[in-house]
Design a protein around this motif. Structure first.
Motif, PDB file in Angstrom:
ATOM      1  N   ALA C  24       0.817  -1.211   0.000  1.00  0.00           N
ATOM      2  CA  ALA C  24       0.000   0.000   0.000  1.00  0.00           C
ATOM      3  C   ALA C  24       0.854   1.267   0.000  1.00  0.00           C
ATOM      4  CB  ALA C  24      -0.924   0.008   1.223  1.00  0.00           C
ATOM      5  N   PHE C  25       1.941   1.251   0.761  1.00  0.00           N
ATOM      6  CA  PHE C  25       2.640   2.510   1.014  1.00  0.00           C
ATOM      7  C   PHE C  25       4.026   2.600   0.397  1.00  0.00           C
ATOM      8  CE2 PHE C  25      -0.036   2.188   5.035  1.00  0.00           C
ATOM      9  CZ  PHE C  25      -1.085   2.901   4.472  1.00  0.00           C
ATOM     10  N   HIS C  26       4.631   1.464   0.102  1.00  0.00           N
ATOM     11  CA  HIS C  26       6.050   1.518  -0.281  1.00  0.00           C
ATOM     12  C   HIS C  26       6.353   0.908  -1.631  1.00  0.00           C
ATOM     13  CE1 HIS C  26       6.816   2.916   3.699  1.00  0.00           C
ATOM     14  NE2 HIS C  26       6.214   1.868   4.216  1.00  0.00           N
ATOM     15  N   PRO C 131      19.291  -7.301   3.857  1.00  0.00           N
ATOM     16  CA  PRO C 131      20.469  -6.588   3.330  1.00  0.00           C
ATOM     17  C   PRO C 131      21.796  -7.264   3.695  1.00  0.00           C
ATOM     18  CG  PRO C 131      18.902  -5.032   4.278  1.00  0.00           C
ATOM     19  CD  PRO C 131      18.387  -6.412   4.595  1.00  0.00           C
ATOM     20  N   GLY C 132      21.906  -7.772   4.903  1.00  0.00           N
ATOM     21  CA  GLY C 132      23.160  -8.415   5.302  1.00  0.00           C
ATOM     22  C   GLY C 132      23.425  -9.698   4.526  1.00  0.00           C
ATOM     23  N   PRO C 260      19.104  -3.000  17.772  1.00  0.00           N
ATOM     24  CA  PRO C 260      18.276  -1.817  17.493  1.00  0.00           C
ATOM     25  C   PRO C 260      19.077  -0.524  17.500  1.00  0.00           C
ATOM     26  CG  PRO C 260      17.740  -2.776  19.645  1.00  0.00           C
ATOM     27  CD  PRO C 260      18.691  -3.717  18.981  1.00  0.00           C
TER      28      PRO C 260
END
Lengths: 336, 336, 336, 336
Positions: C24-26, C131-132, C260
Motif C-alpha cells: 500500500a505505502f512503499h 540486506p546483510g 536496534p
C-alpha cells in the motif's frame, strides 16, 4: 661498548621492576648489573627475581660504575634531572622516565648536560610503543588517511591519585596529560602552536583543595591548521580508558581500548563484553617491553634514541601552557 | 481539532518530501491536505506520490486555510520566521525545520508571536529522535552513568556544501554545528555556560574564501562544571560520521555509527566491515519518522511539543558565541 | 497487465498485514484492490489502514476477480496448494508464503498447475532479501571469498511455539529450518547432496510429547564437496539469533545479528551492548519490503521471479531428509 | 621435592622452546636443569638463551637424572609413550604434549605405567588455558548461560601442513581436531556419546593423496542431549581462526579471534580492522605460560594435574570415531 650491554636501574618501584624484568628476561644481549632503591628490601627482592648481581645503596655509585654502559632512571621525578646529569657526566647512555622535571629551566639545564656529553638519552613515553598506537601512526605516516585534520585523544585513569600525591605531582597536566601532549606531537609528527584548556574538579574535592583539577577538555591547534582535542578524567569506573582517533582528508583511524579477552555474553538483559584492562602496567605491558628493546637497539646500532630530549621538553611546555590557559581563561601559544 | 488532524506542508524539497511520506503513510490519524513549493512540479510530484489533495501556489493561502490544524515548515531558512508568524496568527500548530532564523532578533520576534498566539511550535532537531541517541539519553536520565562529567560529539558530513550555499548558510556553526549544540543541551539536560572554538579551512579553500570554516574543535563548559568537546568536519570520505559519548561518575555510554549491514569480510589484507550510512536521510530515517509521530502525539495529547521554541533559540546563541570565539580567539560566555 | 498492477491479499494475519502495508505505502505502481481473511474484522481493519477497496468473504472470489493481476497468499500452510492452483487456473501472478505444503506430492501437483498455466510464482523466502545476507551472497558471487568450502548458519528463535502449533507445523525442520535449507542453496548457488541431523528436546518437553524436537545440529554436504552446518534452537533468551558465515579459499564473510541501536554502556561490571532485535517482523522488516518490491519488479519486467517454485520444493525435500536422518540415525541423500 | 623444582625438557623444537622460555623466565620456583634434542645445536641454542645448565645427548639419561623432579616431553608424537614410561619408571612428574600416541592400545599401556608409578601426568591441551576460553568456561560453570544446549567450535589453521607431515600425523582428526575434541568435553564438563563427520579435500589435493582430509564438519551429541558442531579447515587465508560459542537455556557466550591491535581504519572502501593473530604460538602465548604455571602449581600443591591422562585418552577415542564416521558414512558411538 661491550659485546653484552651492561645496564643498571635506579629505582625498584612499579615501573623500575617492569623495566628490570623486561631487561632481564626479554632483551637479548643485555646484562643487568645493578639496581638501587632507597628501600633496600625492594631492590634486593627485584635483584633476586631478575638475577641482578649488585644492589647499590648509593645511586651515584651505581651510575658512575665504570662497568656500566647504560642507566635506566626510574626514581621519583624530583631526582630525574640530577641523575641525568650524573649519568651524562659519567658518559652513560640514559633511559629516563618522564617528566625530566616539573621546572622548564631545570629540564633545560639537564638537557644541556646531555648535549655537552654527547650521550644518548631516551625518554619513557611508553605509549609511543603501544602496538595499537604504532599501527595508527604507521597508517598516518603511509598517507592512508591523507592529510591529518583532526586528532582526538581520550585518556582517563581508573583511579584518582591520593590528594597527597597530587600536591607533589606538578598538577594533572604535567603528571597525566603530558602523555597525551606527547601523543599529539608524535602521532602526526607535527608541532602544536596554540592550546586552550577547560578544567574542573568533578572527581574528588580534595584534589581541588590541593590546587589541582581532575577533569579537562583541551583543544589544540597545530601549525598546519589541524585541530585536536583531548579529554581527561582522573577516574573512569570501567577501567583505564586510552583511545585515539586521527581523522584526515582520506580516512580515519581509531584505536580502541584493549579488553583482556574477546568473550561476549548474551543474556536476557544485554550483550556484555569485557571491561578494558584496568591497570596501566597490564594495558601497556607490550609497550614497556617494546620501548626497552628499542632503546637497546638504538644503542647497539649507534643511532639516536627514538624519543629525544626535545621530546621530553616540549610536552612540559605544553603542560605549562595548559595550566596557564585554564587559570587565565584564554588560549595560550606554545612556543618551542 | 478534528478527529483526524489536517496538515499542510510548506516546501517539497528533500526534507519536505521525507515529512510528507512519513505523514502520509506512517502517521495514523493524520490527513495530509495540502503542499506548497515555489517549484510547482516538485509539489505536484510529491502530492501524487503521497496522495495530497491540494497543491497551493501561495504558501500564505496554504497556511491560512481554515481546514488546516497544523503546518510543517520546510522552506529555506530565510522564510522560516515569516511563515511561523503567519501560522501563529492563523492559530495553527507549527512544526518548523531548524534554524528559526540566522538573526537572533528575528528569532525572538517570531517566538514572541508564537507565544502570544499560544500555539504549539516544535523545532526540527531530528537527532533527538534517533534511536541510539535516545537510548543514550535514557541511560543518562536513569542515572546509569552517574553524574555526567564529559560529553563528546563527533559530527562530520560526508560532503562539503558548495561554496555558494555556504555564503547564505550563516556559517558552519549555524548551519551544521547547531545540531551538536542542541545535542549538548539535550543529552544531559543541562545548559552550557561558556565555549571556545578553534576552527580551520582544511577541506575546501573556496569555503574559506566565502568567509566560513570547514573544520572545528569546540570546547564547552556546562554550568555544572561538566565539560564537552565537539569536533566537526565538512568532509569525511568514509561517510556521515555521527557519534556521541557521555562519560560520568559511574560509567560511559557511547553511540557509534550505523552501518547498512553487519556483514564483515575477512580476507588476506584485513577484516572489512561496512562503511557507515552516507546520506543524512538514510542515517536519520527512523529519527525523522519518530519526530513526526511525536509532534502529532503532542498535538493529540494537548501537551507541549518536546522540542520548544527556546530549544530553537539557544543553539543559535551558541553558534553565535562559537563564531565570536573563533574570530576573537578567546572563550565566550553563553548567556541565555 | 494494467499500467498499475492490481493486487489482492489472502490472509490478514501478521505476515499478510506486513505485505499489505508494504504494497500500500512503499511499492509504487501497485493498487491493492482486495483482501480476504476468515476473520472478517481483521480483514476490514487491514483494509481501512491500507486503503484497500474490497474485503472479500470468499477467497475464491478474490482470487478469480478478473480485475486482479496478482495475488499474495498468506493463508495458513494447509490452504497454500489449493489457492496456488486456483490462482494459476485464473492466470494470476502468485506470491505465496512458504512452505507450499507439508506433503511433497501436494507440492508437486501445485507446481505442475503453475507450470501448465505459465504464470509467475514467487515463494516467500524473505531472508534472501535481508540486506546483510544479500551483501554476503554478493561477496560470494563476486569471488571475494574464492571457492566456498564451509557454510555455517545459526538460526534460533526467541520463543518456542505452543505445543498445539507444533502439532500442525510439520515439525521444526519443515517449519523453521526450511529457511536455513533455502539459505544453504541460495547463499553459494549450489545444491546439497547429503545431510545428517542430530536433534534433541531441550527447550520444552511438551514439544517432545507432540513428536517434535526443538534443538538441532544439521550437517550438509554439497555436490562440490563443500560442507555446511546449521544449528537451531526454538528458544534463545537474548532474542532472535540469525547469523551466517561463508568460508572459502580466499576469505570468510560473517553476517551478525542486528541490534536496534549501537549504544554501548561501560559501567563497573562490563561493556553492555543492545540485544539483537527480538521479533522476526522487526528483524526482517527491510527484507519483507525488498521481496515485495522484487516480486512487483519481476512482474513489470516480465522476468521470472527470483524465488522459483523449485526453490519452494527443494527445501521441503531437505526438511524431509533431515527428519528421516534424525529418526533413522544416519546420513540421508537429498535427491532433487 | 626440592624447594626449587628441578625440571628437564625433551625436545627443543618450536613448542619445546616456548616451554623452556616460560619455565626459565616466567615460572617462579623452577630451575631448568637440562634439555635434550637430537639436533644438538638446537638444544644448545635454547640452553644458552634460557640459561639451562646441561644439554643431554641421551633423552633417557635426561629423564633418569636423579636430580630432576619433573620432565616436559616435547618430542615428536612417536616418542611420547616411551618417554612417558621412562619418566614414570623414574618417578618423575610428567608434562607431555598431545597426543600421547596415535594408537589407543599404546596410549593405554603408557597410562597404565603412569598409574602404577603414581606420578602426576599433565597433557598439553593449551587451549584450556587461553584467557578467552577460560572466561567462557567460567561463565558456563557459574550457570550464566543456564543449561548448555549447543556448542560450536570453529578451528581453522592458517596454513596446511606439507603432505609429508600429513602422512605421519595420524590424520587431521588426531592431529588438529583433537584440540577441539578436548575443548568439547572441557568447556561444558560433559562427555560426548556419539558423533558424525563429513569431510572433504578442498585445500590441497596432495593431502587427499596422502589419505587424509583437510576440511570437515563434525556433529556431536552429548549424553545430556546437548549438541555440538565443529568446523575445521587446514587453511584460512586470513589467519588462525579459533572461535567458540556455548549456547544454553539462559544465554550464549561467544569467544572471538584475537587481533594484534584494536586499530580500525575507515577509508573510502570500508572499515578495516586487523586480521587475527596468524601463528599459533602468538595466539596461544598466554595459554602456554598459564598451562606451565598451572602444572608447577599442581606439583607444589600436591594436587592432581588439571589435564589428566584420561583427558589425553578420550580425544584420541573421539578422533578415531570421527575417522570411522567419515570413512563409513554413518554416526559412530564414542565409548570411553
Amino acid at each position: 661498548m661491550n659485546a653484552e650491554l651492561s645496564m643498571g636501574i635506579v629505582g625498584a618501584g612499579r615501573i623500575g621492576r617492569i623495566h628490570a624484568e623486561n631487561l632481564a628476561f626479554h632483551t637479548p644481549g643485555v646484562r643487568l648489573r645493578s639496581i638501587h632503591d632507597p628501600n633496600r628490601a625492594a631492590a634486593e627482592e627485584c635483584a633476586a627475581r631478575c638475577r641482578i648481581a649488585r644492589v647499590d645503596d648509593d645511586p651515584r655509585r651505581l651510575i658512575e660504575d665504570p662497568e656500566l654502559d647504560a642507566v635506566v632512571i626510574c626514581s621519583p621525578t624530583g631526582f630525574h634531572a640530577d641523575q641525568i646529569e650524573l649519568a651524562a657526566a659519567a658518559r652513560k647512555a640514559i633511559f629516563c622516565e618522564k617528566p625530566i622535571d616539573l621546572e622548564l629551566a631545570r629540564v633545560d639545564r639537564a638537557l644541556a648536560c646531555v648535549e655537552r656529553a654527547g650521550v644518548p638519552l631516551q625518554l619513557g613515553f611508553n605509549r609511543r610503543f603501544d602496538p595499537g598506537f604504532r599501527r595508527a601512526r604507521a597508517l598516518v605516516a603511509e598517507g592512508r588517511i591523507g592529510t591529518p585534520q583532526l586528532v582526538r585523544i581520550t585518556s582517563r585513569d581508573p583511579e584518582p591519585p591520593p590528594a597527597q600525591y597530587v600536591r607533589g605531582s606538578g598538577g594533572m597536566f604535567l603528571d597525566m596529560t603530558i602523555h597525551d601532549f606527547d601523543m599529539a606531537r608524535w602521532i602526526i609528527a607535527s608541532e602544536v602552536s596554540e592550546l586552550h584548556a577547560f578544567a574542573s574538579v568533578l572527581v574528588d574535592p580534595a584534589i581541588g583543595e590541593a590546587g589541582d583539577i581532575d577533569t579537562a577538555v583541551i583543544s589544540l591547534r597545530y601549525a598546519s591548521g589541524a585541530l585536536r582535542s583531548i579529554d581527561n578524567s582522573r577516574k573512569a569506573v570501567y577501567g583505564y580508558d586510552q583511545r585515539l582517533e586521527v581523522f584526515g582528508s582520506e580516512g580515519c583511524v581509531v584505536v580502541g581500548n584493549v579488553p583482556p579477552t574477546t568473550a561476549v555474553l548474551s543474556g536476557r538483559s544485554g550483550v556484555v563484553a569485557d571491561l578494558p584492562l584496568h591497570f596501566f602496567l597490564e594495558r601497556y605491558q607490550a609497550a614497556y617491553l617494546a620501548e626497552m628493546l628499542d632503546f637497546v637497539e638504538c644503542l647497539r646500532a649507534g643511532r639516536a634514541p627514538s624519543v629525544s630530549g626535545k621530546d621530553g621538553r616540549v610536552p612540559v611546555l605544553m603542560a605549562m601552557a595548559a595550566e596557564r590557559s585554564r587559570r587565565e581563561g584564554r588560549p595560550v601559544s606554545v612556543v618551542g
